[in-house]
Design an enzyme around this catalytic site. Structure first.
Site, mmCIF file in Angstrom:
data_model
loop_
_atom_site.group_PDB
_atom_site.id
_atom_site.type_symbol
_atom_site.label_atom_id
_atom_site.label_comp_id
_atom_site.label_asym_id
_atom_site.label_seq_id
_atom_site.Cartn_x
_atom_site.Cartn_y
_atom_site.Cartn_z
ATOM 1 N N ASN A 71 4.241 9.711 20.085
ATOM 2 C CA ASN A 71 3.186 8.785 19.659
ATOM 3 C C ASN A 71 3.393 7.452 20.378
ATOM 4 O O ASN A 71 4.275 6.670 20.015
ATOM 5 C CB ASN A 71 3.254 8.600 18.131
ATOM 6 C CG ASN A 71 2.185 7.642 17.636
ATOM 7 O OD1 ASN A 71 1.311 7.230 18.399
ATOM 8 N ND2 ASN A 71 2.260 7.277 16.364
ATOM 9 N N TRP A 72 2.570 7.227 21.391
ATOM 10 C CA TRP A 72 2.733 6.011 22.202
ATOM 11 C C TRP A 72 2.077 4.795 21.563
ATOM 12 O O TRP A 72 2.128 3.695 22.117
ATOM 13 C CB TRP A 72 2.184 6.262 23.612
ATOM 14 C CG TRP A 72 3.014 7.241 24.388
ATOM 15 C CD1 TRP A 72 4.343 7.528 24.183
ATOM 16 C CD2 TRP A 72 2.610 8.079 25.477
ATOM 17 N NE1 TRP A 72 4.776 8.475 25.073
ATOM 18 C CE2 TRP A 72 3.733 8.830 25.879
ATOM 19 C CE3 TRP A 72 1.407 8.260 26.156
ATOM 20 C CZ2 TRP A 72 3.685 9.751 26.924
ATOM 21 C CZ3 TRP A 72 1.359 9.167 27.201
ATOM 22 C CH2 TRP A 72 2.482 9.908 27.582
ATOM 23 N N LYS A 73 1.398 4.990 20.451
ATOM 24 C CA LYS A 73 0.786 3.861 19.730
ATOM 25 C C LYS A 73 -0.020 2.991 20.703
ATOM 26 O O LYS A 73 -0.661 3.538 21.596
ATOM 27 C CB LYS A 73 1.867 3.083 18.969
ATOM 28 C CG LYS A 73 2.736 4.017 18.097
ATOM 29 C CD LYS A 73 3.630 3.310 17.128
ATOM 30 C CE LYS A 73 4.405 4.329 16.300
ATOM 31 N NZ LYS A 73 5.230 3.749 15.271
ATOM 32 N N HIS A 114 -1.632 8.245 9.872
ATOM 33 C CA HIS A 114 -0.371 7.565 10.212
ATOM 34 C C HIS A 114 -0.235 6.332 9.314
ATOM 35 O O HIS A 114 -1.232 5.667 9.008
ATOM 36 C CB HIS A 114 -0.374 7.166 11.690
ATOM 37 C CG HIS A 114 0.973 6.699 12.149
ATOM 38 N ND1 HIS A 114 1.445 5.441 11.865
ATOM 39 C CD2 HIS A 114 1.956 7.332 12.818
ATOM 40 C CE1 HIS A 114 2.675 5.318 12.355
ATOM 41 N NE2 HIS A 114 3.010 6.456 12.941
ATOM 42 N N GLU A 157 0.604 3.426 9.871
ATOM 43 C CA GLU A 157 0.035 2.192 10.442
ATOM 44 C C GLU A 157 -1.485 2.169 10.269
ATOM 45 O O GLU A 157 -2.083 1.105 10.114
ATOM 46 C CB GLU A 157 0.451 2.068 11.924
ATOM 47 C CG GLU A 157 1.938 1.717 12.027
ATOM 48 C CD GLU A 157 2.645 2.211 13.275
ATOM 49 O OE1 GLU A 157 1.975 2.636 14.232
ATOM 50 O OE2 GLU A 157 3.897 2.190 13.276
ATOM 51 N N GLU A 166 7.073 10.797 7.543
ATOM 52 C CA GLU A 166 7.521 9.557 8.180
ATOM 53 C C GLU A 166 7.772 8.517 7.097
ATOM 54 O O GLU A 166 6.829 7.814 6.672
ATOM 55 C CB GLU A 166 6.452 9.033 9.141
ATOM 56 C CG GLU A 166 6.171 9.934 10.320
ATOM 57 C CD GLU A 166 5.625 9.143 11.509
ATOM 58 O OE1 GLU A 166 6.280 9.167 12.558
ATOM 59 O OE2 GLU A 166 4.592 8.484 11.378
ATOM 60 N N GLY A 195 10.133 2.335 13.357
ATOM 61 C CA GLY A 195 10.310 1.168 14.222
ATOM 62 C C GLY A 195 11.387 0.217 13.739
ATOM 63 O O GLY A 195 11.482 -0.902 14.235
ATOM 64 N N SER A 240 12.309 6.354 13.758
ATOM 65 C CA SER A 240 13.504 6.025 14.544
ATOM 66 C C SER A 240 14.269 7.255 15.002
ATOM 67 O O SER A 240 15.507 7.234 15.064
ATOM 68 C CB SER A 240 14.410 5.059 13.768
ATOM 69 O OG SER A 240 13.717 3.857 13.483
ATOM 70 N N GLY A 259 8.074 7.613 18.107
ATOM 71 C CA GLY A 259 7.408 6.424 18.629
ATOM 72 C C GLY A 259 8.208 5.810 19.762
ATOM 73 O O GLY A 259 8.157 6.271 20.904
ATOM 74 N N GLY A 260 8.991 4.780 19.442
ATOM 75 C CA GLY A 260 9.710 3.991 20.458
ATOM 76 C C GLY A 260 10.449 4.833 21.491
ATOM 77 O O GLY A 260 10.317 4.596 22.703
HETATM 78 P P1 13P Z 1 9.493 5.076 15.781
HETATM 79 O O1 13P Z 1 10.050 6.346 16.400
HETATM 80 O O2 13P Z 1 9.313 3.978 16.772
HETATM 81 O O3 13P Z 1 10.276 4.674 14.580
HETATM 82 O O4 13P Z 1 8.015 5.431 15.286
HETATM 83 C C1 13P Z 1 7.840 6.518 14.468
HETATM 84 C C2 13P Z 1 6.394 6.750 14.346
HETATM 85 O O5 13P Z 1 5.697 6.005 13.676
HETATM 86 C C3 13P Z 1 5.815 7.876 15.064
HETATM 87 O O6 13P Z 1 4.520 8.117 14.650
#
Ligand code: 13P
Length: 251
Positions: A11-13, A95, A97, A161, A167, A203, A224-225
């Site tokens: 997930n590159w957001k 998600h 977010e 999640e 994050g 994470s 994500g990251g």
């Molecule tokens: P991180 O891996 O950056 O914690 O993000 C997780 C996430 O929200 C994936 O959708």
């Protein structure tokens, strides 16, 4: 034997695709961890603006969200039907977010997942509790509430999640994650219990991927990251490939 092939979802957001992800897609794919693999599924989730170039680069692509209605007066939105036409095979629904920034409710998330299924797009439905909810001992109550109303009798993927792990660098321990994944699995309809994939997100990185993916009810990651760093993501892909046969044999 399990049919739950590992799925790693990048997930590159709101970030551009890592340059390396767009390279070698039609050449030496072994140098590109984001390309489709034989033993595990790898899917990338770029912004809407980057969907096409990721598809053109040979990647399997999903959208980060989609509107349930096919067309209409919804400024800024893109429908599941449009995502299908654009070549998306997966979509994230709910998600945390999106739930926070766009006030998406459990009912909205269920409507998105149903619309995705109607378009034959595979929904990855995100659920998970906040830190406050966990500290109050409500994690399972929240997750159970979020599961209610979802089209769990269909072919969907769930991503657990925990919001406090996203994050933040704080990962759920493998035991905490396994406990919640088993809880989620126990709430799936009986005929979907063994086949539905449940991903962990929050994470996940190279150093903790092995311990997480060794848990019997963790069928991959929503990352994500770490998915924006090709070398780090490549290491997670390697771990998943190495553990894949074991995971399939020991559900
Ligand atoms: P991180 O891996 O950056 O914690 O993000 C997780 C996430 O929200 C994936 O959708």
């Amino acid at each position: 034997m399990s049919s739950r092939k590992f799925l790693l979802a990048a997930n590159w957001k709101m970030n551009p695709p890592p340059a390396a992800a767009l390279e070698n897609a039609h050449g030496d794919r072994s140098k590109n961890p984001y390309h489709p693999h034989a033993d595990i599924d790898v899917v990338v989730f770029p912004t809407f603006l980057d969907l096409q170039r990721c598809i053109d680069a040979g990647l399997i692509v999903g959208a980060q969200c989609g509107h349930p209605e096919a067309t209409g007066a919804h400024t800024g939105d893109v429908s599941m039907a449009m995502l299908k036409t654009a070549g998306c095979r997966y979509v994230l629904c709910g998600h945390s977010e999106r739930r926070k920034d766009h006030h998406e409710t459990d009912a909205d998330v269920a409507a998105q997942a149903i619309a995705a299924l109607e378009q034959k797009i595979h929904p990855i439905i995100c659920i998970g509790e906040t830190l406050e909810e966990r500290e109050k001992g409500q994690a399972q109550i929240i997750v159970k509430r979020q599961l209610k109303g979802l089209p769990l009798e269909s072919d969907v993927t769930i991503a657990y999640e925990p919001v406090w792990a996203i994050g933040t660098g704080k990962t759920a321990t493998p035991a905490q994650a396994q406990e919640m994944h088993a809880f989620i699995r126990s709430h799936l309809p009986e005929d979907r219990r063994e086949s539905t994939r449940i991903l962990y997100g929050g994470s996940m990185k190279a150093e903790n991927a092995e311990a997480l993916l060794k848990q019997k009810d963790i069928d991959g990651g929503l990352i994500g990251g770490a998915s924006l760093k090709p070398e780090e993501f490549g290491k997670i892909v390697e771990v998943a490939e190495r553990l894949s046969a074991f995971h399939l044999l020991h559900p």
